[in-house]
Motif scaffolding. Structure first.
Motif, PDB file in Angstrom:
ATOM      1  N   THR A 194       0.844  -1.183   0.000  1.00  0.00           N
ATOM      2  CA  THR A 194       0.000   0.000   0.000  1.00  0.00           C
ATOM      3  C   THR A 194       0.884   1.239   0.000  1.00  0.00           C
ATOM      4  O   THR A 194       2.122   1.141   0.067  1.00  0.00           O
ATOM      5  CB  THR A 194      -0.920   0.013   1.225  1.00  0.00           C
ATOM      6  OG1 THR A 194      -0.101   0.109   2.406  1.00  0.00           O
ATOM      7  CG2 THR A 194      -1.770  -1.246   1.294  1.00  0.00           C
ATOM      8  N   ALA A 195       0.272   2.409  -0.049  1.00  0.00           N
ATOM      9  CA  ALA A 195       1.045   3.652  -0.129  1.00  0.00           C
ATOM     10  C   ALA A 195       1.956   3.842   1.084  1.00  0.00           C
ATOM     11  O   ALA A 195       3.055   4.395   0.954  1.00  0.00           O
ATOM     12  CB  ALA A 195       0.101   4.849  -0.260  1.00  0.00           C
ATOM     13  N   GLY A 200       0.856  -6.719   1.407  1.00  0.00           N
ATOM     14  CA  GLY A 200      -0.132  -7.775   1.226  1.00  0.00           C
ATOM     15  C   GLY A 200       0.579  -8.951   0.591  1.00  0.00           C
ATOM     16  O   GLY A 200       1.323  -8.784  -0.384  1.00  0.00           O
ATOM     17  N   ILE A 201       0.398 -10.139   1.133  1.00  0.00           N
ATOM     18  CA  ILE A 201       1.167 -11.311   0.713  1.00  0.00           C
ATOM     19  C   ILE A 201       0.236 -12.334   0.088  1.00  0.00           C
ATOM     20  O   ILE A 201      -0.771 -12.718   0.691  1.00  0.00           O
ATOM     21  CB  ILE A 201       1.909 -11.934   1.909  1.00  0.00           C
ATOM     22  CG1 ILE A 201       2.773 -10.875   2.615  1.00  0.00           C
ATOM     23  CG2 ILE A 201       2.770 -13.112   1.467  1.00  0.00           C
ATOM     24  CD1 ILE A 201       3.365 -11.354   3.933  1.00  0.00           C
ATOM     25  N   SER A 202       0.581 -12.792  -1.121  1.00  0.00           N
ATOM     26  CA  SER A 202      -0.194 -13.816  -1.819  1.00  0.00           C
ATOM     27  C   SER A 202       0.691 -15.042  -2.002  1.00  0.00           C
ATOM     28  O   SER A 202       1.733 -14.988  -2.670  1.00  0.00           O
ATOM     29  CB  SER A 202      -0.659 -13.283  -3.180  1.00  0.00           C
ATOM     30  OG  SER A 202      -1.365 -14.265  -3.891  1.00  0.00           O
ATOM     31  N   VAL A 203       0.287 -16.163  -1.396  1.00  0.00           N
ATOM     32  CA  VAL A 203       1.077 -17.390  -1.432  1.00  0.00           C
ATOM     33  C   VAL A 203       0.686 -18.219  -2.650  1.00  0.00           C
ATOM     34  O   VAL A 203      -0.507 -18.412  -2.919  1.00  0.00           O
ATOM     35  CB  VAL A 203       0.856 -18.213  -0.146  1.00  0.00           C
ATOM     36  CG1 VAL A 203       1.627 -19.522  -0.198  1.00  0.00           C
ATOM     37  CG2 VAL A 203       1.278 -17.402   1.073  1.00  0.00           C
ATOM     38  N   PRO A 204       1.651 -18.718  -3.419  1.00  0.00           N
ATOM     39  CA  PRO A 204       1.323 -19.525  -4.608  1.00  0.00           C
ATOM     40  C   PRO A 204       0.671 -20.850  -4.228  1.00  0.00           C
ATOM     41  O   PRO A 204       0.853 -21.360  -3.122  1.00  0.00           O
ATOM     42  CB  PRO A 204       2.686 -19.732  -5.270  1.00  0.00           C
ATOM     43  CG  PRO A 204       3.682 -19.567  -4.186  1.00  0.00           C
ATOM     44  CD  PRO A 204       3.103 -18.554  -3.244  1.00  0.00           C
ATOM     45  N   ASP A 205      -0.076 -21.398  -5.161  1.00  0.00           N
ATOM     46  CA  ASP A 205      -0.792 -22.663  -4.938  1.00  0.00           C
ATOM     47  C   ASP A 205       0.165 -23.828  -5.199  1.00  0.00           C
ATOM     48  O   ASP A 205       0.085 -24.524  -6.214  1.00  0.00           O
ATOM     49  CB  ASP A 205      -2.012 -22.729  -5.855  1.00  0.00           C
ATOM     50  CG  ASP A 205      -2.887 -23.938  -5.544  1.00  0.00           C
ATOM     51  OD1 ASP A 205      -2.732 -24.498  -4.444  1.00  0.00           O
ATOM     52  OD2 ASP A 205      -3.709 -24.312  -6.401  1.00  0.00           O
ATOM     53  N   ARG A 206       1.048 -24.031  -4.262  1.00  0.00           N
ATOM     54  CA  ARG A 206       2.039 -25.104  -4.339  1.00  0.00           C
ATOM     55  C   ARG A 206       2.548 -25.374  -2.935  1.00  0.00           C
ATOM     56  O   ARG A 206       2.253 -24.636  -1.989  1.00  0.00           O
ATOM     57  CB  ARG A 206       3.207 -24.724  -5.244  1.00  0.00           C
ATOM     58  CG  ARG A 206       3.798 -23.362  -4.958  1.00  0.00           C
ATOM     59  CD  ARG A 206       5.197 -23.201  -5.497  1.00  0.00           C
ATOM     60  NE  ARG A 206       6.152 -23.971  -4.708  1.00  0.00           N
ATOM     61  CZ  ARG A 206       7.475 -23.895  -4.860  1.00  0.00           C
ATOM     62  NH1 ARG A 206       7.982 -23.093  -5.772  1.00  0.00           N
ATOM     63  NH2 ARG A 206       8.283 -24.603  -4.117  1.00  0.00           N
TER      64      ARG A 206
END
Length: 317
Positions: A194-195, A200-206
């Motif tokens: 964000t500014a 923000g954390i997006s975990v891969p599908d693995r």
């Protein structure tokens, strides 16, 4: 000396740490303070040399319904912006009767760390905005901003009592990692900011890596981190499989201090941060054994890999 839970939470003591200046510069023009001077903050006197315990004076009782801040000694450093961790010395008194409540050690290598801007105890954190490093300021905090309007009979604090804070501003740190963006690594979690720098954390599908994996997202140009140093950081940590945040400094708008290489920091996280430079943002994926803290105080899940995004804001000692 009297202390209250609210005071200790508002001003977290860091005895023995070295004050450092590492904040991003901000011009005086365009810095709009949240807390303004007023009649209450203007009557507070605190003679003495910056960095030495002042003899604070003011007429009693001193009350204010809105928090006010005035400059006693004008510094020449950069104005403080929201989000910057600040090392300071502070003396706190009850405005009703000038009873001392708490003060820091005023040691040359000590101080307290608080982050400017929004916080649970905004009297000091918001009162610091736009003040300059090297200043002594008086803040008269409203009952709401100082102790949430809660009476504490054991310590002689009434529900409407204002608190008087005399603050010596010793140094600042970065508000967020400011290093050069690096190329993301395939298969690692994606991080979006964000500014204000909140990740923000997006975990891969693995499946999570079975060994510790480190990726520098922003490469800073400051001092290199060495073992056993105290680092001023902001971070978020989530479980790989649960995708749930289990620890974060961003939720309460306050920076934290980690001593890399110490028992209070997991070996995997210490290894990920040692050798990095101030201003860097580091992404570390740690299997449970590497994320566990030796003294048992850690919050990482015992059965899930931990994902850390850490902003290295400065070295405090």
């Amino acid at each position: 000396m009297r202390k209250t839970t609210a005071l200790i939470a508002a001003v977290a003591l860091l005895g023995g740490l070295t004050a450092c200046s590492g904040g991003t510069a901000a011009s005086t023009a365009g810095c709009d303070p949240v807390v303004l001077p007023g009649k209450a903050s203007a009557v507070v006197t605190a003679p003495g040399k910056l960095g030495s315990a002042p003899k604070v004076g003011f007429p009693t009782p001193l009350y204010t319904e809105t928090t006010q801040a005035s400059t006693i000694i004008a510094g020449t450093g950069a104005p403080i912006t929201a989000g910057q961790p600040v090392i300071l010395d502070v003396t706190i008194l009850n405005g009703a009767d000038a009873t001392p409540l708490q003060k820091t050690s005023y040691a040359a290598t000590g101080g307290s760390l608080i982050t400017a801007g929004k916080s649970t105890f905004p009297a000091v954190s918001e009162g610091l905005e736009c003040a300059k490093v090297g200043s002594r300021i008086s803040i008269v905090g409203s009952a709401k901003d100082s102790h949430r309007g809660a009476a504490d009979a054991a310590n002689g604090i009434g529900k409407d009592d204002s608190f008087v804070y005399v603050v010596d501003i010793k140094g600042t740190f970065l508000a967020k990692a400011n290093g050069a963006d690096q190329i993301p690594v395939n298969g690692m979690p994606a991080v979006v900011l964000t500014a204000d720098g909140t990740p923000g954390i997006s975990v891969p599908d693995r499946s999570a890596p079975k060994t510790s994996t480190v990726n520098v997202l922003k490469e800073g140009s400051g001092d290199k981190v060495k073992s056993n140093q105290f680092l001023v950081v902001k971070f978020t940590a989530i479980g790989w499989n649960s995708k749930t945040v289990f620890d974060s400094t961003w939720t309460d708008h306050q920076a934290s201090v980690l001593q890399v290489g110490a028992a209070t920091v997991s070996p995997g996280l210490s290894k990920a941060l040692i050798g990095q430079r101030v201003g860097s943002q580091v992404l570390a994926v740690l299997p449970p054994r590497a994320a566990a803290v030796a003294d048992g105080s850690g919050k990482a899940p015992a059965d899930d890999a931990a994902v850390y995004v850490v902003d290295i804001l400065g070295i405090a000692g």
